[in-house]
Scaffold this motif. Structure first.
Motif, PDB file in Angstrom:
ATOM      1  N   LEU A  87      19.991  24.833  -0.035  1.00  0.00           N
ATOM      2  CA  LEU A  87      19.864  25.699  -1.212  1.00  0.00           C
ATOM      3  C   LEU A  87      20.845  25.278  -2.297  1.00  0.00           C
ATOM      4  O   LEU A  87      20.493  25.204  -3.483  1.00  0.00           O
ATOM      5  N   PRO A 131      13.899  33.840 -12.523  1.00  0.00           N
ATOM      6  CA  PRO A 131      14.202  34.555 -11.278  1.00  0.00           C
ATOM      7  C   PRO A 131      13.988  33.636 -10.075  1.00  0.00           C
ATOM      8  O   PRO A 131      13.138  32.744 -10.094  1.00  0.00           O
ATOM      9  N   ARG A 132      14.792  33.852  -9.018  1.00  0.00           N
ATOM     10  CA  ARG A 132      14.703  33.033  -7.817  1.00  0.00           C
ATOM     11  C   ARG A 132      14.342  33.890  -6.612  1.00  0.00           C
ATOM     12  O   ARG A 132      14.811  35.037  -6.482  1.00  0.00           O
ATOM     13  N   LEU A 133      13.538  33.323  -5.740  1.00  0.00           N
ATOM     14  CA  LEU A 133      13.277  33.866  -4.413  1.00  0.00           C
ATOM     15  C   LEU A 133      13.549  32.761  -3.405  1.00  0.00           C
ATOM     16  O   LEU A 133      13.422  31.576  -3.722  1.00  0.00           O
ATOM     17  N   VAL A 134      13.913  33.156  -2.188  1.00  0.00           N
ATOM     18  CA  VAL A 134      14.176  32.182  -1.129  1.00  0.00           C
ATOM     19  C   VAL A 134      13.256  32.472   0.052  1.00  0.00           C
ATOM     20  O   VAL A 134      13.249  33.599   0.573  1.00  0.00           O
ATOM     21  N   ILE A 170      22.822  34.318   2.047  1.00  0.00           N
ATOM     22  CA  ILE A 170      21.973  34.010   0.889  1.00  0.00           C
ATOM     23  C   ILE A 170      21.766  35.255   0.039  1.00  0.00           C
ATOM     24  O   ILE A 170      21.797  35.202  -1.204  1.00  0.00           O
ATOM     25  N   GLU A 171      21.556  36.416   0.689  1.00  0.00           N
ATOM     26  CA  GLU A 171      21.407  37.659  -0.061  1.00  0.00           C
ATOM     27  C   GLU A 171      22.690  38.001  -0.807  1.00  0.00           C
ATOM     28  O   GLU A 171      22.661  38.526  -1.931  1.00  0.00           O
ATOM     29  N   HIS A 222      12.529  28.959  -3.626  1.00  0.00           N
ATOM     30  CA  HIS A 222      13.119  27.925  -2.771  1.00  0.00           C
ATOM     31  C   HIS A 222      12.454  28.003  -1.393  1.00  0.00           C
ATOM     32  O   HIS A 222      12.489  29.046  -0.741  1.00  0.00           O
ATOM     33  N   TYR A 274      20.178  36.353  -4.007  1.00  0.00           N
ATOM     34  CA  TYR A 274      18.774  35.964  -3.860  1.00  0.00           C
ATOM     35  C   TYR A 274      18.037  36.971  -2.975  1.00  0.00           C
ATOM     36  O   TYR A 274      18.629  37.565  -2.061  1.00  0.00           O
ATOM     37  N   GLN A 275      16.750  37.136  -3.240  1.00  0.00           N
ATOM     38  CA  GLN A 275      15.883  37.860  -2.314  1.00  0.00           C
ATOM     39  C   GLN A 275      15.412  36.862  -1.248  1.00  0.00           C
ATOM     40  O   GLN A 275      14.924  35.791  -1.582  1.00  0.00           O
ATOM     41  N   VAL A 276      15.505  37.268   0.017  1.00  0.00           N
ATOM     42  CA  VAL A 276      15.195  36.360   1.121  1.00  0.00           C
ATOM     43  C   VAL A 276      13.949  36.857   1.849  1.00  0.00           C
ATOM     44  O   VAL A 276      13.816  38.060   2.127  1.00  0.00           O
ATOM     45  N   GLU A 335      19.714  23.815  -6.008  1.00  0.00           N
ATOM     46  CA  GLU A 335      20.166  24.536  -7.198  1.00  0.00           C
ATOM     47  C   GLU A 335      20.961  23.623  -8.122  1.00  0.00           C
ATOM     48  O   GLU A 335      20.854  23.713  -9.350  1.00  0.00           O
TER      49      GLU A 335
END
Length: 511
Positions: free
Chosen positions: A261, A278-281, A302-303, A244, A307-309, A265
């Motif tokens: 976000l 898998p998602r990353l932001v 967000i974390e 994202h 999600y990994q930010v 989604e």
């Protein structure tokens, strides 16, 4: 109207080549007026083949030219010369193209899984009369026609093959991110919907090389047709992970990172099939002071959502190395899982063998006015009808013999068909209609064999005279020799001639 440079959907009309007709020829030379059949076979028509090409990224060639036809086979010739087969045409398409039959809706191939597929098969060439000759039919005066090639309308749909898919609102910085981490040069501007086509970039992070693609124009309601995203959401179906890209410096009222976000989604969920990715932001544009503050505020929330930010700036390059290595780690893990999985078995389901079931069916069909027709359907009868030259009576007779050997006549008689009834054989609404005329037997012998050429069985007058002279010679010889098979035939014959001459003259040597 200008033709776009990127096309990911195309409708293509493909026609395979027709098979060449067989040749009906009789060898002729001095002292051999009927030297036997020597007609060659016709060549097969060319096929239309789609082949995946990793170097292509668009279907624009088929948008410009949507009709493709393969070469026909050449007809056979005398002196046992077969016709040349038509050349196949190979059409290159991008990897990830899905091929669908427009009429049936059946998926013919996924060129992300296979390298090529035959979408239209060329027609078989017809047999010449040399190939049709047999002990019962020594000199056929006909040949078989070549079969028509397949004709089909196919839909091509491109789904980009990429490891990482970038999603986000217009002007969030997706194209700028691809330009910053790869050698791709997408168009970049500060207005919405700058990107009108998916962009691809190749990224190297340590020892891992992977591809990144973006989905342009994704906004709220994209899965229902709003914006451009509904046209390109399918391009991330093959991605191994989704990133994202969120604009933390947007000037649009009502926009903030958490809402963006959540909306994106929701669009991915509406499209479906992406839940396991898998998602990353990536919180973009932190080079702007207010955007950096916004990123620091929303990152914990967000974390907390799982999600990994990664706060980044495509302008200064801040945070890009950490993001690319996180992408590479996901790609390595996904590739390891795919490599460890058992190889997918390719199961080929051939068409049923004709001998395992009825080779034809017979159905009585009425016209609603008292008339009716016997409709015969089956691969063999329909193919034989297509191969028959109905302008040649001998060829029609040969067809009748083939149908009789297959059991069509017995089947019609068993169902109550009578001579003179209409029998229809062929595909579609315009089959070939015959008057039913079954073969008749008399005693133990067949009255006649339809389609048989008796030219080589007839005895010429000169041969008949020679046979009569030979028969008279052997009869006279047997009469002179009697039971004495050891006697000299020449001596006996000389005595008989001398005795006959002595009776023709008197004692004075006069007649």
């Amino acid at each position: 109207m200008a033709i776009p440079s990127f096309v990911d959907r195309a409708r293509l009309t493909v026609s395979a080549g027709n098979g060449g007709h067989g040749c009906a020829s009789v060898h002729r030379e001095k002292f051999k007026p009927l030297g036997g059949p020597d007609g060659g076979n016709g060549g097969s028509g060319g096929s239309v083949i789609l082949r995946a090409d990793p170097g292509l990224t668009t279907l624009v060639d088929y948008h410009r030219q949507s009709v493709r036809k393969a070469q026909n086979g050449q007809p056979g010739m005398g002196a046992h010369r077969n016709g040349a087969s038509g050349e196949d045409i190979i059409l290159a398409v991008p990897q990830g193209t899905i091929v669908t039959d427009e009429r049936t809706g059946r998926v013919l191939a996924d060129l992300g899984e296979v390298d090529e597929v035959v979408v239209a098969s060329g027609g078989k060439g017809g047999l010449g009369n040399a190939a049709l000759a047999s002990a019962a039919r020594k000199a056929p005066g006909f040949a078989l026609l070549g079969e028509d090639g397949d004709e089909r309308i196919i839909d091509l749909e491109l789904k980009v093959l990429a490891d990482i898919g970038l999603v986000g609102y217009p002007s969030a910085g997706k194209s700028s991110l691809i330009a910053a981490i790869s050698a791709a040069k997408p168009k970049i501007a500060d207005y919405p919907f700058t990107t009108l086509i998916p962009n691809l970039g190749v990224v190297v992070a340590g020892e891992t090389t992977f591809t990144v693609a973006d989905v342009p124009g994704l906004i709220e309601g994209a899965s229902e047709g709003r914006g451009l995203g509904h046209d390109f959401l399918r391009h991330i179906e093959r991605c191994q992970a989704i990133v994202h890209v969120i604009d933390c410096a947007t000037w649009e009222p009502g926009r903030e990172p958490l809402a963006d976000l959540r909306i994106i989604e929701n669009e991915l969920a509406e499209h479906g099939g992406l839940e396991d990715r898998p998602r990353l932001v990536a919180l973009n544009k932190i080079d702007v002071p207010d955007a950096r503050d916004m990123a620091e505020i929303v990152a914990p929330d967000i974390e907390a959502a799982g999600y990994q930010v990664f706060p980044i700036s495509t302008m200064t390059g801040e945070g890009l190395t950490k993001l690319t290595f996180a992408m590479a780690e996901i790609v390595r893990e996904r590739r390891a899982v795919i490599a460890a999985a058992p190889a997918r078995r390719i199961v080929i389901h051939p068409e049923p063998v004709a001998s395992k079931g009825p080779e034809f069916t017979i159905k009585r069909q009425g016209d609603g006015e008292g008339g009716f027709v016997w409709r015969v359907k089956g691969n063999k009868p329909e193919r034989w009808v297509r191969q028959t030259d109905f302008g040649n009576a001998e060829a029609v007779g040969y067809l009748a013999d083939r149908l009789n050997r297959l059991g069509v006549e017995d089947g019609l008689l068993a169902m109550g068909a009578e001579p003179g009834d209409a029998v229809a054989i062929g595909v579609g609404e315009h089959p070939v209609v015959f008057d039913f005329a079954p073969q008749l037997d008399t005693g133990a012998e067949l009255l006649s064999r339809r389609g048989e050429d008796q030219r080589l069985d007839e005895v010429r007058p000169s041969v008949q005279r020679r046979r009569e002279l030979d028969a008279a010679y052997h009869a006279a010889r047997d009469e002179l020799m009697g039971d004495d098979r050891e006697a000299d035939w020449r001596e006996l014959h000389g005595k008989v001639l001398a005795d006959e001459l002595s009776h023709d003259f008197d004692e004075d040597g006069e007649r």
